[in-house]
Structures are given as structure tokens and as C-alpha cells.
Design a protein around this motif. Structure first.
Motif, PDB file in Angstrom:
ATOM      1  N   GLU A  42     128.381  29.873  77.630  1.00  0.00           N
ATOM      2  CA  GLU A  42     127.992  30.703  76.485  1.00  0.00           C
ATOM      3  C   GLU A  42     126.989  29.664  75.622  1.00  0.00           C
ATOM      4  O   GLU A  42     127.521  28.444  75.130  1.00  0.00           O
ATOM      5  N   ILE A  43     125.983  30.310  74.977  1.00  0.00           N
ATOM      6  CA  ILE A  43     124.967  29.414  73.861  1.00  0.00           C
ATOM      7  C   ILE A  43     125.539  30.260  72.902  1.00  0.00           C
ATOM      8  O   ILE A  43     125.088  31.215  72.522  1.00  0.00           O
ATOM      9  N   LYS A  61     126.906  16.467  90.231  1.00  0.00           N
ATOM     10  CA  LYS A  61     125.783  16.112  89.619  1.00  0.00           C
ATOM     11  C   LYS A  61     124.647  17.417  89.295  1.00  0.00           C
ATOM     12  O   LYS A  61     124.480  18.462  90.159  1.00  0.00           O
ATOM     13  N   GLN A  62     124.681  17.416  88.016  1.00  0.00           N
ATOM     14  CA  GLN A  62     123.650  18.561  87.724  1.00  0.00           C
ATOM     15  C   GLN A  62     122.128  18.438  88.229  1.00  0.00           C
ATOM     16  O   GLN A  62     121.610  17.486  88.033  1.00  0.00           O
ATOM     17  N   THR A  63     121.881  19.754  88.550  1.00  0.00           N
ATOM     18  CA  THR A  63     120.482  19.501  89.344  1.00  0.00           C
ATOM     19  C   THR A  63     119.515  20.685  88.652  1.00  0.00           C
ATOM     20  O   THR A  63     118.443  20.711  88.728  1.00  0.00           O
ATOM     21  N   GLY A  64     120.163  21.475  87.766  1.00  0.00           N
ATOM     22  CA  GLY A  64     119.074  22.243  86.657  1.00  0.00           C
ATOM     23  C   GLY A  64     119.917  23.287  85.893  1.00  0.00           C
ATOM     24  O   GLY A  64     121.070  23.186  85.748  1.00  0.00           O
ATOM     25  N   SER A  65     119.005  23.582  84.950  1.00  0.00           N
ATOM     26  CA  SER A  65     119.632  24.661  84.003  1.00  0.00           C
ATOM     27  C   SER A  65     118.541  25.446  83.559  1.00  0.00           C
ATOM     28  O   SER A  65     117.597  25.293  83.172  1.00  0.00           O
ATOM     29  N   THR A  66     119.322  26.808  83.243  1.00  0.00           N
ATOM     30  CA  THR A  66     118.257  27.975  82.917  1.00  0.00           C
ATOM     31  C   THR A  66     119.097  29.001  81.941  1.00  0.00           C
ATOM     32  O   THR A  66     120.126  29.035  81.965  1.00  0.00           O
ATOM     33  N   THR A  67     118.254  29.003  80.787  1.00  0.00           N
ATOM     34  CA  THR A  67     118.808  30.249  80.027  1.00  0.00           C
ATOM     35  C   THR A  67     118.399  31.436  80.293  1.00  0.00           C
ATOM     36  O   THR A  67     117.180  31.667  80.470  1.00  0.00           O
ATOM     37  N   THR A  68     119.477  32.149  80.478  1.00  0.00           N
ATOM     38  CA  THR A  68     119.247  33.514  80.847  1.00  0.00           C
ATOM     39  C   THR A  68     119.136  34.601  80.111  1.00  0.00           C
ATOM     40  O   THR A  68     118.797  35.810  80.225  1.00  0.00           O
ATOM     41  N   VAL A  69     119.831  34.206  78.718  1.00  0.00           N
ATOM     42  CA  VAL A  69     119.832  35.082  77.688  1.00  0.00           C
ATOM     43  C   VAL A  69     119.814  34.142  76.424  1.00  0.00           C
ATOM     44  O   VAL A  69     120.471  33.427  76.264  1.00  0.00           O
ATOM     45  N   THR A  90     122.776  29.199  82.735  1.00  0.00           N
ATOM     46  CA  THR A  90     123.359  29.058  83.926  1.00  0.00           C
ATOM     47  C   THR A  90     123.081  27.390  84.320  1.00  0.00           C
ATOM     48  O   THR A  90     121.782  27.177  84.288  1.00  0.00           O
ATOM     49  N   THR A  91     123.855  26.750  84.571  1.00  0.00           N
ATOM     50  CA  THR A  91     123.878  25.338  84.926  1.00  0.00           C
ATOM     51  C   THR A  91     124.132  25.258  86.484  1.00  0.00           C
ATOM     52  O   THR A  91     125.271  25.555  86.820  1.00  0.00           O
TER      53      THR A  91
END
Length: 337
Positions: free
Chosen positions: A133-134, A178-186, A162-163
Motif C-alpha cells: 500500500e502507498i 533481489k528487486q528487479t522492478g516496481s510499478t505503481t498500479t494505483v 507492485t514490486t
């Protein structure tokens, strides 16, 4: 003639498994298989297949394919939709053993898939998505269309992110991610509180309409009588509001010409008159806010038409005609009528 020993090789799920004859590795230890004491294999004995992991015998069978399936089933236990890479870290062998003493025991594998899993080390790399949650923030915005004592709030909402991670696990236990990406969906929406910055006028117009009568000029009696207030013409029944917050000190009929009259006393020592009303909406002792409805416009008393007669008198209220009057236009803006 005795058969010449030779090394055999088999491939299991992409891994080359060394299948070594008894002549190469020696006689299999039966105690390691949980069967008994090791004995040399007599000539001409049927071969028995043995599965070993990291040099330790785990299972035996007359059928090589049985052990292969046992091993493959154990490895496949770690395959999921999220697994992109799978690697067996253990040294695995399926080898033949020409020992008549293990022939009977080899009819059934010496261990289950669970036991194989217990010995096997399998590394997987999985793609994992985590939703978090943001939180929404809170901001204050000044609004010059509101008065300083007015405000309102527009509620916001949390966002969603979503990470994506690559997760390395051994035997299902996470060892590294290991984190490979992050997207704000809302997108998060802040809660916004709007606060007024406009200062309230000391007095406001008690009604809206046409300014028809000025202070000091009596439109009925001419020069014979001073006009103690101003007149605002409008529709019958239109709202009459308190020009300033205060306490109602008179609400009723006046035979002197005001007709239905309301008088409000204010904290600065003044009081305001609202005359000729068709209806009175307050009672003596009521506390009213600036802009609150106190009466309805009419034509009662000595009038020539529907309007609100508005006066501003200085000093405390000691009778309808006692305190000195003041020109209301000194406290009002004509542009706001």
C-alpha cells in the motif's frame, strides 16, 4: 565367460548421472542400504540399480526407470509456475550393482520420495510479485472564496504498488532476494483540506435586491423627517439575514411605522434594525450568526412597497428610538449588494 565391467551413463532431467558397475566402485555396502552386511556379488547375478545422493545410497530397484522417476518426482516437487530456473546442487548417481544379496530387497525402493527430498539439495530462482500500500498524504490548500472560519475536506485514498523480486531458494527456503522492478498500479490521492482566507466583513447586506432609499432622505415625508436607515427593495418573502452576529433584543410589531421589526444587538456595542417584514423567524433572546435568516421581506408598517428597511444604531439597546443612527453605507460595499 565373465562379462567385462564397464561404466554406464544415464541422463536424468538434463543432468548426466554416472551409472558405474560394481567392478568400478566395488561391492555396495548393504548396511548403508539398511539391509545387512555387504557380500561379494556372485558371478552371473542380475544387476540391481542403486540411487545415491552425495555418495550415500538412498534407494535400490531392479528397474532403473523406477529410480529415475523417483528422482525426477522429487526434483519436480520444486517446480512451480513462478520458478524460472531450477538447479540440483547435490551429486546424484544411478548405478548398477550385480549383487544377488540385494536382489530381493530391490523389488521395492528402499526410500520414499520424501526421503529423497530430505537428502537432495535443489536451488530455485522464482519471480515473486508483492503488492504494498502507498499511504495517502494530507495537505492544506488556501481558498480565497471561503471565509477564514470556513473549511471543507476532500478525502483521499491509498495507492498500490507492485514490486517484483527474483527469489533464490534452496529446498523451498528463501536464501536471497533481489528487486528487479516496481510499478505503481494505483496512484495515491492526498486528503485535501481547503481553508478560507477571506476576511468576513464587519457587516454584510441583510438582503439582496435594489438599493432604493438612502440614509437621511425620507422618501415618504421628504424633508420633514430624517430617514434613519437605507432601503433594499426585493421580492416579497425574500430572506432577511443578520448583518452581523449577535443577540435578538426585539422581535415583533411596531406601531411607529416599522411594522414587523427585528432588532439584533452586537458585541461591538451597536444594534441593527430590520423593518417592514412579512414574517419574523426569530424570538427575543435568540443568538444569530452573521448571514443567518431572521425574517422575510414584506411591506408592513408605513411603506410604499415591498422592501427591507435597514438601520445601524450606535450604543446599547435602550428603546427603539433612543440610540443615535449611523449611515449603514459606511459599513457596506454597494458592489456586494
Amino acid at each position: 565367460m565373465q562379462q567385462k565391467p564397464e561404466s554406464l551413463f544415464r541422463r536424468v532431467k538434463g543432468r548426466t548421472l554416472a551409472l558405474v558397475s560394481a567392478a568400478v566402485i566395488g561391492t555396495l555396502s548393504l548396511s548403508a542400504l539398511g539391509i545387512g552386511t555387504a557380500m561379494a556379488a556372485p558371478a552371473g547375478a542380475s544387476p540391481v540399480w542403486v540411487l545415491s545422493i552425495n555418495g550415500q545410497s538412498v534407494a535400490a530397484s531392479k528397474d532403473e526407470d523406477t529410480l529415475t522417476r523417483l528422482y525426477e518426482d522429487a526434483v519436480d516437487s520444486y517446480r512451480t509456475d513462478s520458478v524460472s530456473t531450477l538447479k540440483v546442487l547435490s551429486a546424484v548417481q544411478i548405478r548398477s550393482e550385480n549383487s544377488a544379496l540385494v536382489k530381493d530387497a530391490a523389488d521395492t525402493p528402499l526410500s520414499s520420495k520424501a526421503a529423497v527430498l530430505n537428502k537432495l539439495a535443489v536451488q530455485t530462482i522464482s519471480t515473486v510479485n508483492e503488492i504494498t500500500e502507498i499511504p495517502c498524504g494530507s495537505v492544506t490548500v488556501e481558498d480565497d472564496s471561503l471565509y477564514t472560519d470556513e473549511s471543507y475536506t476532500v478525502e483521499g485514498h491509498a495507492g498500490e504498488q507492485t514490486t517484483t523480486y527474483d527469489v533464490i531458494s534452496v529446498n523451498g527456503v528463501e536464501k536471497l532476494r533481489k528487486q528487479t522492478g516496481s510499478t505503481t498500479t494505483v496512484e495515491a490521492q492526498d486528503t485535501v483540506t481547503y481553508v478560507g482566507t477571506k476576511e468576513r466583513a464587519e457587516y454584510i447586506w441583510p438582503a439582496h435586491g435594489n438599493y432604493t432609499g438612502s440614509y437621511g432622505i425620507d422618501t415618504i415625508n421628504g424633508a420633514h423627517r430624517k430617514h434613519a436607515g437605507i432601503d433594499i427593495a426585493g421580492a416579497a418573502g425574500a430572506d432577511i439575514c443578520a448583518a452581523r452576529a449577535g443577540t435578538v433584543v426585539y422581535a415583533g410589531w411596531d406601531n411607529g411605522g416599522y411594522g414587523n421589526l427585528v432588532v439584533v444587538e452586537h458585541d461591538n456595542g451597536t444594534h441593527t434594525y430590520y423593518a417592514h417584514n412579512s414574517a419574523i423567524c426569530v424570538s427575543v433572546g435568540n443568538t444569530v450568526e452573521q448571514g443567518e435568516k431572521i425574517a422575510e421581506m414584506g411591506a408592513t408598517g408605513r411603506v410604499t412597497g415591498v422592501h427591507c428597511h435597514f438601520e445601524l444604531r450606535l450604543g446599547n439597546f435602550n428603546g427603539l428610538y433612543v440610540a443615535a443612527t449611523s449611515d449603514p453605507m459606511e459599513y457596506l460595499e454597494l458592489s456586494e449588494l
